[in-house]
Design an enzyme around this catalytic site. Structure first.
Site, mmCIF file in Angstrom:
data_model
loop_
_atom_site.group_PDB
_atom_site.id
_atom_site.type_symbol
_atom_site.label_atom_id
_atom_site.label_comp_id
_atom_site.label_asym_id
_atom_site.label_seq_id
_atom_site.Cartn_x
_atom_site.Cartn_y
_atom_site.Cartn_z
ATOM 1 N N GLU A 49 0.749 -1.429 0.291
ATOM 2 C CA GLU A 49 -0.266 0.233 0.201
ATOM 3 C C GLU A 49 0.589 1.292 -0.276
ATOM 4 O O GLU A 49 1.685 0.501 1.147
ATOM 5 C CB GLU A 49 -0.492 -0.240 1.567
ATOM 6 C CG GLU A 49 -1.844 -1.240 1.651
ATOM 7 C CD GLU A 49 -2.631 -1.078 2.619
ATOM 8 O OE1 GLU A 49 -2.164 -0.495 3.657
ATOM 9 O OE2 GLU A 49 -3.321 -1.399 3.295
ATOM 10 N N ASP A 60 -4.261 8.435 11.424
ATOM 11 C CA ASP A 60 -2.673 7.768 12.024
ATOM 12 C C ASP A 60 -2.181 8.372 13.142
ATOM 13 O O ASP A 60 -2.711 9.297 13.396
ATOM 14 C CB ASP A 60 -1.890 8.545 10.981
ATOM 15 C CG ASP A 60 -2.579 7.945 9.154
ATOM 16 O OD1 ASP A 60 -2.318 6.356 9.147
ATOM 17 O OD2 ASP A 60 -3.019 7.752 8.514
#
Lengths: 264, 414
Positions: A49, A60
């Site tokens: 990815e 995140d």
């Protein structure tokens, strides 16, 4: 171009889980990202990815935030992301882009889908695109034959799981815990239950991410999921390395440990 | 429930639902704006908040409790004040202020936090988190949390913590934990990111007490409804004072909650112009501004489709304003919708224009406004000159300026 379907068929034939690695484009540098991702593939990652660096990565944790911040500071643009995808796809790994929705929205859904497919990308993971808002992206992706991966979470009730997997192609991303990205001491205890609840509604492969960072954890997840997703732990190896060569060596070592893990 | 003597709210006042077409659809869409662009993990929590709020807003007991707090704690209703000496600079138009600066904690933010703190208790949650820029929403949230015995954590950009040390101390005194956010630009937008990260990890016992009408559905609707009391009161009061509706309303727009709070009760009054004033910062040419609606483009930020300050690849551009409360590169989706439908219009006011109005109101009326509110005052001065002496302009004086003394001392060399 290697497709996700090929990857999961092969992993199944080998009686193992697939190993999926994440790295933002432009980190640690433009060319460095291709070098690190290539090392990840050589060490055993089946799927890569490539993260599209975004200014407001609200899903995140600190490690990926740090890497993405560096990538943006390096001046990484979407053309660089696509160039990185092209470089990584050449290794033979199925290559996805993981991105928040706004950069695609701004670039244009059809244009991004087309450019990603032309770069050899096999699909996207869009963590903040809900099924309700995903129709334009699914249409654009289907038109050029790339996959659309979405996330289910431990908090997802059955109705949401069904809605998410109806939008998914390629695989379903099961978030192992309620929280942001980042390696943790243990994989969330909710992960296995979530995979089982999801499995009841789909034949798509189900991959587990968030909090996985060691061979032991990879082996544990491989016991019930079709794929193991690792991001922050790879990035941490690069961040902590004194120089590029030792960073690549550390990434290879982790990749090998995880690859052994997914083989039980 | 009709308005009781001594109360400020009814169920219809709070929700406004069904009374007009000014609400989002079930997906939280105002036209093409709004919606939800968030991690799937948060969807059940947003659904839970939306469902509980739907019950609460139709529950007479909830409205009574909210109303009681607004009257006996926040100090509502707030008065109107006509400012004729100030208005001499506005072409002789009548200028009337809605005095949100007189509420407890000194800004309109208290309305939203009291409503959401009550909602937090209905949700059975024991902890609230919030983002803050200048610290006003943080102080208001810490206040409501202290009042209701909720644990309180405030995320604030490290740069803002330094600029607003006094507010950090206020929050701590009120029992809140203040966490400086050191990533990104270290300002409001990064504090919002960090609050979302906390929420996804602690959603089982935590409510995210969102501070403005931005964010994913249902926040734009909930925050608006709790801020709506400003316009509901003002509409009654101005009819009483002048015998008619105002010709125009002026309000500052950052995220947009004070503006929607005063606009919303007037949306169906076609003769009333609605004007929102964004922070023009150092001017359009400087690139240092927060002109989201007037110069931004449509995109997704913090979970909502709306106007955003962004570059050609969708990266958020940092905003600038002398007023921390307007220093935000997004805006509530309802304003985006009001802009595109033409019901409201939006304009920029520079730092210099705002500071002139800040000084003028202080000297002519003995009222020191918040610098945020000074953008609306500067807008009203322009509007008055355009509309002429027959016009009546209602200005939302959204907060008081005590918090801005540091900035004022520097700016005016006091």
């Amino acid at each position: 171009m290697t497709t996700l379907q090929t990857v999961f068929a092969k992993a199944k034939a080998d009686d193992r889980a697939a190993l999926i690695g994440y790295l933002p484009a432009g980190f640690p540098t433009q060319d460095g990202a291709i070098a690190v991702a290539t090392a990840m593939v050589e060490a055993g990652c089946d799927v890569i990815e490539i993260g599209l660096p975004y200014s407001d990565p609200l899903m995140d944790g600190p490690t990926i935030q740090d890497a993405v911040h560096r990538a943006l500071t390096n001046g990484t643009r979407i053309a660089d992301v696509l160039r990185t995808v092209e470089g990584v796809a050449k290794t033979g790994a199925a290559t996805l882009v993981m991105t928040y929705w706004n950069p695609i929205d701004r670039y244009g859904a059809e244009r991004f889908a087309r450019d990603l497919a032309n770069a050899g990308g096999t699909g996207t993971i869009t963590p903040d695109l809900t099924p309700e808002e995903s129709e334009p992206w699914r249409t654009a992706s289907a038109a050029v034959g790339i996959d659309t991966v979405f996330l289910v979470a431990p908090s997802s009730p059955e109705t949401r799981i069904k809605a998410v997997i109806d939008s998914c192609t390629g695989f379903v991303y099961a978030a192992s815990l309620m929280g942001v990205t980042g390696a943790r001491e243990s994989v969330g205890s909710a992960a296995q239950g979530l995979v089982e609840r999801t499995r009841a509604h789909t034949d798509l492969p189900i991959c587990v991410g968030l909090g996985v960072g060691t061979g032991r954890q990879a082996a544990e997840v491989a016991g019930y999921a079709d794929g193991v997703i690792v991001g922050s732990a790879f990035i941490r190896r690069v961040l902590d390395a004194p120089d590029e060569a030792s960073g690549l060596a550390a990434v290879r070592a982790l990749g090998a440990e995880l690859a052994a893990g997914v083989r039980g | 429930m009709t308005a009781q003597e001594g109360t400020v709210l009814t169920t219809a006042d709070l929700a406004g639902n069904g009374a007009h077409g000014n609400d989002p659809d079930i997906h939280g869409k105002f036209g093409v704006f709004g919606g939800r662009y968030v991690p799937e993990a948060l969807i059940p929590a947003l659904d839970e908040v939306a469902a509980e709020y739907d019950k609460a807003k139709n529950d007479v007991a909830f409205i009574r409790e909210f109303d009681h707090l607004l009257r006996t704690y926040a100090g509502r209703p707030t008065t109107l004040t006509e400012v004729s000496r100030f208005a001499e600079q506005a072409g002789g138009a009548r200028i009337i202020l809605k005095r949100e600066d007189l509420t407890h904690t000194g800004a309109h933010k208290i309305n939203n936090v009291l409503g959401q703190a009550l909602l937090t208790k209905r949700l059975g949650k024991t902890r609230v988190i919030a983002e803050t820029g200048a610290g006003q929403h943080g102080v208001a949230t810490a206040t409501a949390a202290a009042l209701m015995g909720l644990e309180c954590v405030i995320y604030m950009g490290a740069v803002d913590c330094e600029r607003q040390a006094l507010n950090v101390a206020r929050m701590k005194l009120l029992g809140a934990t203040v966490i400086p956010v050191t990533n990104g630009s270290q300002t409001l937008k990064d504090a919002i990111n960090e609050a979302f990260r906390d929420w996804v990890a602690n959603v089982d016992h935590t409510h995210y007490l969102f501070g403005t009408i931005a964010g994913p559905h249902p926040f734009p609707e909930i925050v608006r409804d709790f801020a709506r009391v400003i316009g509901v009161e003002a509409r009654r009061q101005i009819l009483e004072l002048t015998g008619r509706l105002p010709d125009a309303i002026a309000a500052a727009v950052g995220g947009g909650s004070n503006a929607i709070g005063i606009f919303h009760a007037f949306l169906d009054d076609e003769g009333v112009q609605l004007h929102g004033y964004e922070a023009g910062g150092r001017g359009l040419e400087s690139g240092e501004h927060a002109l989201t609606l007037t110069q931004g483009s449509v995109g997704v930020l913090h979970g909502s489709r709306t106007y955003v300050l962004q570059d050609d690849e969708g990266q958020t551009i940092e905003s600038h304003s002398i007023s921390a409360g307007l220093d935000y590169p997004g805006v509530g989706p309802e304003h985006a919708w009001l802009k595109d439908t033409g019901r409201a219009s939006y304009h920029g006011i520079t730092d210099a224009e705002a500071m002139d109005a800040f000084s003028l109101l202080s000297r002519t009326e003995g009222i020191i406004p918040a610098i945020e509110s000074s953008h609306a005052l500067a807008g009203a001065l322009k509007l008055g000159r355009e509309m002429g002496p027959e016009a009546t302009i209602l200005v939302n004086l959204s907060g008081r300026g005590d918090k801005d003394m540091g900035t004022a001392m520097k700016y005016f060399n006091l």
